[in-house]
Write an enzyme that holds these catalytic residues in place. Structure first.
Site, PDB file in Angstrom:
ATOM      1  N   CYS A 123       0.953  -0.928   0.397  1.00  0.00           N
ATOM      2  CA  CYS A 123       0.026   0.278  -0.309  1.00  0.00           C
ATOM      3  C   CYS A 123       0.764   0.911   0.282  1.00  0.00           C
ATOM      4  O   CYS A 123       0.507   2.146  -0.821  1.00  0.00           O
ATOM      5  CB  CYS A 123      -0.808  -0.252   0.832  1.00  0.00           C
ATOM      6  SG  CYS A 123      -1.991   1.418   1.414  1.00  0.00           S
ATOM      7  N   CYS A 140      -1.920   2.464  -2.899  1.00  0.00           N
ATOM      8  CA  CYS A 140      -2.436   2.704  -3.350  1.00  0.00           C
ATOM      9  C   CYS A 140      -2.544   4.091  -2.510  1.00  0.00           C
ATOM     10  O   CYS A 140      -2.614   4.908  -2.829  1.00  0.00           O
ATOM     11  CB  CYS A 140      -3.919   2.417  -1.841  1.00  0.00           C
ATOM     12  SG  CYS A 140      -3.567   1.364  -0.989  1.00  0.00           S
ATOM     13  N   LYS A 194      -0.115   5.101  -6.260  1.00  0.00           N
ATOM     14  CA  LYS A 194      -1.584   5.324  -6.956  1.00  0.00           C
ATOM     15  C   LYS A 194      -2.208   6.929  -6.444  1.00  0.00           C
ATOM     16  O   LYS A 194      -2.315   7.359  -7.786  1.00  0.00           O
ATOM     17  CB  LYS A 194      -2.190   3.859  -6.488  1.00  0.00           C
ATOM     18  CG  LYS A 194      -3.261   3.960  -7.095  1.00  0.00           C
ATOM     19  CD  LYS A 194      -4.342   3.021  -7.557  1.00  0.00           C
ATOM     20  CE  LYS A 194      -5.094   3.286  -6.303  1.00  0.00           C
ATOM     21  NZ  LYS A 194      -5.783   2.147  -5.205  1.00  0.00           N
ATOM     22  N   TYR A 247      -9.877  -3.045 -10.202  1.00  0.00           N
ATOM     23  CA  TYR A 247      -9.469  -1.663  -9.487  1.00  0.00           C
ATOM     24  C   TYR A 247      -8.126  -0.908  -9.764  1.00  0.00           C
ATOM     25  O   TYR A 247      -8.310   0.504 -10.674  1.00  0.00           O
ATOM     26  CB  TYR A 247      -8.986  -1.906  -7.640  1.00  0.00           C
ATOM     27  CG  TYR A 247     -10.105  -2.182  -6.929  1.00  0.00           C
ATOM     28  CD1 TYR A 247      -9.923  -0.788  -5.969  1.00  0.00           C
ATOM     29  CD2 TYR A 247     -10.905  -2.942  -6.847  1.00  0.00           C
ATOM     30  CE1 TYR A 247     -11.051  -1.053  -5.189  1.00  0.00           C
ATOM     31  CE2 TYR A 247     -11.708  -3.198  -6.224  1.00  0.00           C
ATOM     32  CZ  TYR A 247     -11.584  -2.054  -4.774  1.00  0.00           C
ATOM     33  OH  TYR A 247     -13.246  -2.273  -4.284  1.00  0.00           O
ATOM     34  N   GLU A 280      -7.513   2.448 -12.581  1.00  0.00           N
ATOM     35  CA  GLU A 280      -6.971   3.664 -12.275  1.00  0.00           C
ATOM     36  C   GLU A 280      -5.904   3.450 -13.061  1.00  0.00           C
ATOM     37  O   GLU A 280      -5.620   5.092 -13.130  1.00  0.00           O
ATOM     38  CB  GLU A 280      -7.017   3.221 -10.767  1.00  0.00           C
ATOM     39  CG  GLU A 280      -8.063   2.717 -10.026  1.00  0.00           C
ATOM     40  CD  GLU A 280      -7.283   2.637  -8.172  1.00  0.00           C
ATOM     41  OE1 GLU A 280      -8.123   2.855  -8.052  1.00  0.00           O
ATOM     42  OE2 GLU A 280      -6.577   1.680  -8.380  1.00  0.00           O
ATOM     43  N   HIS A 285     -25.649  23.053   1.470  1.00  0.00           N
ATOM     44  CA  HIS A 285     -25.957  23.021  -0.084  1.00  0.00           C
ATOM     45  C   HIS A 285     -25.398  24.608  -0.060  1.00  0.00           C
ATOM     46  O   HIS A 285     -24.662  25.219   0.875  1.00  0.00           O
ATOM     47  CB  HIS A 285     -27.508  24.011  -0.015  1.00  0.00           C
ATOM     48  CG  HIS A 285     -27.987  24.707  -1.057  1.00  0.00           C
ATOM     49  ND1 HIS A 285     -28.259  23.948  -2.155  1.00  0.00           N
ATOM     50  CD2 HIS A 285     -28.353  25.842  -1.306  1.00  0.00           C
ATOM     51  CE1 HIS A 285     -28.673  24.455  -3.477  1.00  0.00           C
ATOM     52  NE2 HIS A 285     -28.454  25.673  -2.774  1.00  0.00           N
ATOM     53  N   GLU A 341     -25.912  16.923  -1.020  1.00  0.00           N
ATOM     54  CA  GLU A 341     -26.899  16.801  -0.318  1.00  0.00           C
ATOM     55  C   GLU A 341     -27.756  16.025  -1.510  1.00  0.00           C
ATOM     56  O   GLU A 341     -28.730  15.959  -0.979  1.00  0.00           O
ATOM     57  CB  GLU A 341     -26.762  17.908  -0.421  1.00  0.00           C
ATOM     58  CG  GLU A 341     -27.615  18.854  -2.209  1.00  0.00           C
ATOM     59  CD  GLU A 341     -27.363  20.141  -1.759  1.00  0.00           C
ATOM     60  OE1 GLU A 341     -28.706  20.308  -0.802  1.00  0.00           O
ATOM     61  OE2 GLU A 341     -27.533  21.099  -2.653  1.00  0.00           O
TER      62      GLU A 341
END
Length: 451
Positions: free
Chosen positions: A42, A47, A50, A176, A180, A436, A441
């Site tokens: 990782c 990750c 990446k 993945y 990616e 908002h 939302e």
């Protein structure tokens, strides 16, 4: 019997380091062995780097859209070597942090290849150490299929250290990593094709998410080739690669990048000296306590093939440390409602059941779905659209799944994962006041079922 260590962990990745640190914090005498990367896949070739590359690729869009907001800048250019050098510097910093974490926790670090020589014994750098418990946390390794010319292809490990950005690249796979990296290389200006042997990539994700992302990637100009697979690769005199597909088509490229799966990294680990067993896919077999068929040996993370995500390995490592050395805090890892993200461009965030899974499990479902153009893009020419989707149990009103394709999807879905974990209903979503103006939302304003 007196052992040199209470726990000997093989593999200083996320799960192994977490188990070692907390076991030591609970009073155990702990050692960790690592032969390659402090921090594991990782931190070093997964990750973390990446996502740094994903950030880099996204700047192309930011530069393109800036003029709509009144910004004028010179012609943008990209230098791969600068990005990789800066990435390497950051990874080196993280390696040092991991080293300090272990040292400050009182964990002994052994750098080298560890081999299990018995149920309670590990050999490393010519020395043997005994341990009451041995943990296997060695992670996974990229697989390149055995085809003619495979030596001309690279995997995800090598992709992080390319000396220059290929002008043309062929990414092979549908998970993945493939999706990616296809977005990374395309965003940085490489002529990119993504090949996948199936009908549609990201098998196991919600169908609407898969289709929506495919549409967005094609809108951006990424070449998607489904139902396609490589037969062989030939290197030409000019250094380019001639790729022959199984359907007879040929492609020319500068780089073939395979992202077609990972295998458990168990090479020369000495499992033959133990009673540890593997399943039909080569993963270490464990029970709910992460115990192997050899009672003194445990295994966590990618080597057991359950849910191959860094946060899951962290949770498994913590569970083992607590069970062995702090049993009053022990609890099983809950594999339900695990949120995850795919850092494609645009991102995917998802938690809970897909629509397909919910129907297969017998739920009577209501689907709430919204597609819209993000507010940030309204002043620009970009036509990218965001997808948000809720899967709801019509009988109980409980939200079973939450899915999103769009900017910051992972950040948004992480918060919603808490709600789903707590058993939120659609009414809870409806009665929550939105922030908002935000994209997020939309998850609390969808009122009319679409299916």
């Amino acid at each position: 019997m007196a052992y040199d260590f209470d726990l000997y962990v093989i593999g200083a990745g996320s799960g192994g380091v977490r188990a070692a640190r907390f076991a030591a914090g609970f009073g155990a005498k702990v050692a960790v062995a690592e032969s390659r990367y402090l921090g594991g896949t990782c931190v070093n070739v997964g990750c973390v780097p990446k996502k740094l590359l994903v950030y880099g690729a996204h700047y192309a869009e930011d530069f393109e859209q800036a003029s709509a907001y009144g910004w004028t800048a010179g012609e943008a250019s990209f230098d791969w070597a600068t990005l990789i050098a800066n990435k390497d510097r950051e990874i080196n910093r993280l390696n040092g942090i991991y080293r300090n974490l272990l040292a400050n926790s009182g964990v002994t670090l052994h750098e080298g290849h560890a081999k299990i020589t018995g149920p309670h014994e590990v050999e490393i750098n010519g020395q043997r150490h005994t341990a009451q418990h041995i943990m296997i946390a060695t992670g996974g390794w990229p697989v390149i299929p055995d085809i003619p010319g495979r030596e001309h292809a690279i995997g995800s490990n090598e992709a992080f250290f390319l000396k220059e950005l290929p002008k043309r690249i062929l990414v092979v796979g549908g998970g993945y990593i493939a999706v990616e990296f296809a977005g990374i290389f395309h965003g940085m200006g490489a002529q990119t094709s993504l090949l996948y042997r199936g009908d549609l990539f990201l098998r196991g994700f919600d169908g609407a998410v898969r289709k929506h992302l495919a549409e967005e990637l094609e809108r951006r100009g990424l070449d998607l080739q489904f139902n396609a697979d490589i037969k062989c690769i030939e290197k030409l005199e000019d250094g380019s690669l001639r790729v022959e597909l199984k359907d007879g088509k040929t492609l020319l490229t500068d780089c073939v990048f395979y992202a077609t799966g990972r295998r458990p990294m168990l090479d020369n680990l000495g499992l033959e000296n133990t009673g540890v067993t593997l399943d039909e896919k080569g993963f270490v077999q464990v029970n709910e306590k992460y115990e192997t068929a050899e009672p003194s040996i445990l295994a966590i993370g990618d080597v057991i093939g359950r849910v191959q995500l860094t946060p899951v390995a962290l949770a498994e490592g913590m569970a083992v440390a607590r069970r062995l050395f702090k049993p009053e805090q022990y609890r099983l890892v809950d594999y339900r409602m695990i949120p995850t993200a795919v850092f494609s461009l645009p991102n995917i965030g998802t938690v809970g059941l897909t629509e397909e899974q919910a129907r297969e499990e017998g739920y009577e479902v209501q689907i709430f779905e919204s597609r819209f153009r993000p507010m940030k893009l309204t002043l620009t020419e970009c036509q990218e659209r965001t997808l948000m989707k809720l899967v709801v149990d019509a009988k109980t009103d409980k939200v079973l799944g939450c899915h999103m394709v769009g900017p910051d999807a992972g950040e948004i879905v992480q918060g919603l994962a808490i709600a789903l974990k707590a058993g939120a209903t659609k009414r809870d979503f409806d009665e929550t006041i939105g922030v908002h103006p935000t994209a997020a939302e939309e998850f609390v304003t969808m009122r009319t079922p679409t299916a």
